[in-house]
Design a protein around this motif. Structure first.
Motif, PDB file in Angstrom:
ATOM      1  N   ALA A 255       0.913  -1.177   0.212  1.00 38.95           N
ATOM      2  CA  ALA A 255       0.163  -0.056  -0.167  1.00 38.95           C
ATOM      3  C   ALA A 255       0.753   1.343  -0.062  1.00 38.95           C
ATOM      4  O   ALA A 255       0.460   2.323  -0.673  1.00 38.95           O
ATOM      5  CB  ALA A 255      -0.996   0.028   1.278  1.00 38.95           C
ATOM      6  N   GLY A 256       2.047   1.157   0.704  1.00 44.05           N
ATOM      7  CA  GLY A 256       2.838   2.288   0.687  1.00 44.05           C
ATOM      8  C   GLY A 256       2.390   3.401   1.755  1.00 44.05           C
ATOM      9  O   GLY A 256       2.862   4.640   1.558  1.00 44.05           O
ATOM     10  N   LYS A 257       1.554   3.244   2.585  1.00 43.78           N
ATOM     11  CA  LYS A 257       0.992   4.151   3.491  1.00 43.78           C
ATOM     12  C   LYS A 257       0.193   3.375   4.659  1.00 43.78           C
ATOM     13  O   LYS A 257       0.007   2.047   4.748  1.00 43.78           O
ATOM     14  CB  LYS A 257      -0.019   4.993   2.732  1.00 43.78           C
ATOM     15  CG  LYS A 257      -1.219   4.226   2.138  1.00 43.78           C
ATOM     16  CD  LYS A 257      -2.102   5.148   1.387  1.00 43.78           C
ATOM     17  CE  LYS A 257      -3.269   4.611   0.668  1.00 43.78           C
ATOM     18  NZ  LYS A 257      -4.232   5.269   0.152  1.00 43.78           N
ATOM     19  N   PHE A 258       0.198   4.088   5.893  1.00 44.30           N
ATOM     20  CA  PHE A 258      -0.541   3.551   6.886  1.00 44.30           C
ATOM     21  C   PHE A 258      -2.008   4.185   6.847  1.00 44.30           C
ATOM     22  O   PHE A 258      -2.331   5.270   6.106  1.00 44.30           O
ATOM     23  CB  PHE A 258       0.269   4.535   8.197  1.00 44.30           C
ATOM     24  CG  PHE A 258       1.663   3.638   8.448  1.00 44.30           C
ATOM     25  CD1 PHE A 258       1.596   2.571   9.212  1.00 44.30           C
ATOM     26  CD2 PHE A 258       2.732   4.098   7.700  1.00 44.30           C
ATOM     27  CE1 PHE A 258       2.646   1.867   9.603  1.00 44.30           C
ATOM     28  CE2 PHE A 258       4.050   3.425   8.159  1.00 44.30           C
ATOM     29  CZ  PHE A 258       3.853   2.615   9.079  1.00 44.30           C
ATOM     30  N   SER A 259      -2.843   3.583   7.730  1.00 49.18           N
ATOM     31  CA  SER A 259      -4.355   4.128   7.797  1.00 49.18           C
ATOM     32  C   SER A 259      -4.409   5.566   8.074  1.00 49.18           C
ATOM     33  O   SER A 259      -5.173   6.074   7.514  1.00 49.18           O
ATOM     34  CB  SER A 259      -5.005   3.210   8.673  1.00 49.18           C
ATOM     35  OG  SER A 259      -4.307   3.354   9.940  1.00 49.18           O
ATOM     36  N   THR A 260      -3.377   5.996   8.883  1.00 50.44           N
ATOM     37  CA  THR A 260      -3.555   7.465   9.193  1.00 50.44           C
ATOM     38  C   THR A 260      -3.189   8.436   8.233  1.00 50.44           C
ATOM     39  O   THR A 260      -3.424   9.675   8.334  1.00 50.44           O
ATOM     40  CB  THR A 260      -2.630   7.647  10.594  1.00 50.44           C
ATOM     41  OG1 THR A 260      -1.116   7.187  10.177  1.00 50.44           O
ATOM     42  CG2 THR A 260      -2.938   7.085  11.832  1.00 50.44           C
ATOM     43  N   ASP A 261      -2.622   7.809   7.162  1.00 57.36           N
ATOM     44  CA  ASP A 261      -2.227   9.043   5.805  1.00 57.36           C
ATOM     45  C   ASP A 261      -3.373   9.019   5.101  1.00 57.36           C
ATOM     46  O   ASP A 261      -3.447  10.082   4.240  1.00 57.36           O
ATOM     47  CB  ASP A 261      -1.333   8.045   5.107  1.00 57.36           C
ATOM     48  CG  ASP A 261       0.221   7.861   5.807  1.00 57.36           C
ATOM     49  OD1 ASP A 261       0.451   8.612   6.460  1.00 57.36           O
ATOM     50  OD2 ASP A 261       0.383   6.959   5.576  1.00 57.36           O
ATOM     51  N   ASP A 262      -4.610   8.473   5.541  1.00 59.92           N
ATOM     52  CA  ASP A 262      -5.957   8.544   4.644  1.00 59.92           C
ATOM     53  C   ASP A 262      -6.904   9.322   5.699  1.00 59.92           C
ATOM     54  O   ASP A 262      -6.707   9.053   6.651  1.00 59.92           O
ATOM     55  CB  ASP A 262      -6.339   7.383   3.944  1.00 59.92           C
ATOM     56  CG  ASP A 262      -5.564   7.036   2.632  1.00 59.92           C
ATOM     57  OD1 ASP A 262      -4.772   7.920   2.251  1.00 59.92           O
ATOM     58  OD2 ASP A 262      -5.666   6.157   2.280  1.00 59.92           O
ATOM     59  N   THR A 263      -8.013   9.993   4.905  1.00 59.00           N
ATOM     60  CA  THR A 263      -9.113  10.398   5.825  1.00 59.00           C
ATOM     61  C   THR A 263      -9.887   9.184   5.864  1.00 59.00           C
ATOM     62  O   THR A 263      -9.874   8.324   5.116  1.00 59.00           O
ATOM     63  CB  THR A 263      -9.736  11.703   5.125  1.00 59.00           C
ATOM     64  OG1 THR A 263     -10.347  11.081   3.727  1.00 59.00           O
ATOM     65  CG2 THR A 263      -8.930  12.759   4.887  1.00 59.00           C
TER      66      THR A 263
END
Length: 545
Positions: A255-263
């Protein structure tokens, strides 16, 4: 096979099991110049893909990532039909590999091993089959795997049923005729989830008996076009690099990201992408913190629950299909096609065993607390005695009386998931504490490669015994016990803890340190000339029989 350097053995290397791992182990041994042979319990090669031939049995790892990577020519000449191949094609592929590399004459089928005894004076193993065949070997590679002993449910009267009753892991070679039949499926894991939609439209009725609901998600299979096959061939070297180093053994893009990187809104859109992704990508391409952040996992579970409610038209059935006691990934999630949709067919019913337990099986069907149902066919989709099942049933007795049938009663103790103290010259790739979750053949290939290289090294440096020291085994098991509590898998539900087998001790049966820890600890051994004391020379003391 007469090129053995030890006159007191029949072969240098004996492989037990002709499944995916065993075939590769035999190939490596022969290619390295050892005299080698294989004993296989089945009447043909294939292992789990020989025994599991129920309707719709298929990979849930991409075909080209599950298959062998040791030959670029083999990779290129076999064009898989689908991203996730069915059992008949998998069996054809494994037979092709055996014939392609001229291994068949070295494989004795129909030879189930019933005893393997270490002969200390002869520095060899004496292995006997139930047909009375005996093989003496310096090295044994037991590639019996973790999914080779079918586990039947602990229900009274299993033997009384007069209809057709079969475990998905021991399926008959003659196809069953489901047309117009009354069918019970006991179990809702990967095999139960595959077989239900495969038969629902041809049976008179089918009842699926569910003990604990699982987070079943779509496999999202697709055919492999000529263009895709060509692209795979052109990228073979990069594919091998990624699959040989990836912690999960897949080609999935992270994914290249954590959940906190998205709204919150962006996370819902992302979950929709994950729902449409293939197979294990729902874990490997999910947010980095999906398996460590309880809140985000609960959010994803609620998304999945919404999907179930939107597909299954009966709200009571839908709620019964939604797990309430574990997070996504806490049990091995099934990836199948058409599972939830099958419950919308008038022929299909769900029986929740927590509400309606089975009392017994009798001559004509199944009696529950709500009454009796008659069946023509009962399918036992209840999994396997995972990890230790085959090894503890094979009569393995090592040095100083180590007996796996009794010494592993409270759980296995081993080194690197493929060797153990007091089991000299005995390896079990694909055994307990070997894989870390993910694409099993990639972990097992790591183990087989290391074993083969170790045997070559031993031969070249005049060693004739390999046995992990007590300290090496203790260090590995300390790692397992320390990291296991950090795993997402549930000790109360997952077969990775033996939770599906009544009376089996709850011991973690995977490698919680993953591929990285496996490579690290094996690297520490190979850094020393005698592998930290695991390699030794005893042949000077061995009397020739």
């Amino acid at each position: 096979m007469a090129n053995s350097t030890n006159s007191d053995v029949d072969v240098d290397v004996l492989v037990i099991g002709a499944g995916v791992v065993g075939i590769y182990a035999l190939y490596r041994a022969v290619n390295a110049g050892f005299s080698a042979m294989t004993l296989e319990a089945g009447d043909d090669v294939g292992g789990v893909w020989y025994w599991n031939r129920y309707p719709a049995a298929r990979f849930d790892s991409e075909s080209y990532t599950y298959g062998y990577l040791f030959s670029k020519e083999l990779f290129g000449e076999w064009q898989w039909e689908e991203e996730f191949a069915t059992q008949p094609e998998i069996e054809r592929y494994l037979n092709h590999v055996v014939d392609r590399f001229e291994l068949r004459d070295r494989i004795r089928t129909g030879q189930r091993v019933v005893s393997a005894n270490w002969d200390e004076d002869g520095n060899r193993w004496i292995v006997t089959t139930e047909k009375g065949e005996t093989v003496r070997s310096q090295w044994v590679i037991s590639a019996t795997g973790g999914l080779s002993v079918p586990h039947y449910p602990e229900i009274e009267g299993l033997e009384d049923f007069q209809g057709e009753g079969h475990h998905t892991g021991a399926w008959p070679h003659t196809p069953l005729d489901f047309a117009g039949k009354r069918v019970a499926i006991i179990g809702n894991g990967p095999s139960g989830g595959q077989i239900l939609p495969a038969i629902v439209d041809i049976v008179e009725s089918v009842d699926l008996y569910q003990r604990t609901p699982t987070w079943t998600t779509p496999l999202n299979n697709a055919p492999i076009s000529d263009e895709k096959h060509q692209q795979l061939n052109e990228n073979f070297d990069e594919i091998v690099r990624v699959l040989s180093t990836s912690p999960s053994g897949f080609l999935h893009t992270p994914a290249g990201k954590f959940s906190t990187d998205d709204t919150p809104e962006q996370r819902q859109e992302f979950y929709e992408q994950i729902w449409k992704s293939p197979g294990f990508a729902k874990l490997t391409s999910n947010y980095y913190d999906m398996t460590t952040n309880r809140e985000v996992n609960l959010e994803f579970c609620e998304f999945l629950a919404g999907k179930v409610r939107s597909i299954v038209t009966d709200p009571v059935t839908a709620e019964r299909l939604i797990p309430k006691d574990h997070l996504f990934g806490a049990k091995r999630p099934p990836f199948v096609a058409g599972y939830y949709e099958a419950f919308n067919r008038p022929q299909a019913s769900l029986i929740a065993l927590r509400e309606t337990p089975i009392v017994r099986i009798d001559t004509t069907g199944i009696e529950t607390t709500e009454g009796h149902r008659e069946y023509d066919i009962i399918v036992y989709a209840t999994g396997f005695d995972f990890g230790t099942g085959a090894l503890t049933r094979m009569g393995v007795v090592g040095r100083d009386g180590l007996d796996l049938s009794s010494d592993w009663e409270e759980g296995p103790s081993d080194f690197a998931g493929f060797a153990a103290h007091r089991l000299p010259n005995f390896f079990f790739p694909g055994g307990p504490h070997g894989a870390g979750g993910g694409n099993y053949p990639r972990y097992s290939q790591d183990q087989v490669d290391w074993i083969a290289d170790a045997l070559i090294y031993a031969r070249e440096n005049d060693f004739d015994r390999f046995e992990p020291t007590a300290e090496q085994e203790e260090a590995w098991m300390t790692m397992v016990e320390t990291l296991a509590p950090l795993s997402i898998f549930s000790a109360n539900h997952s077969h990775y803890y033996g939770a599906n087998v009544a009376g089996k001790p709850r011991k973690f049966l995977l490698n919680p340190g993953g591929r990285g820890k496996l490579h690290e600890m094996l690297g520490e051994l190979t850094a020393e000339h005698d592998f930290g004391g695991a390699l030794s020379s005893v042949h000077e003391e061995v009397a020739v029989a």
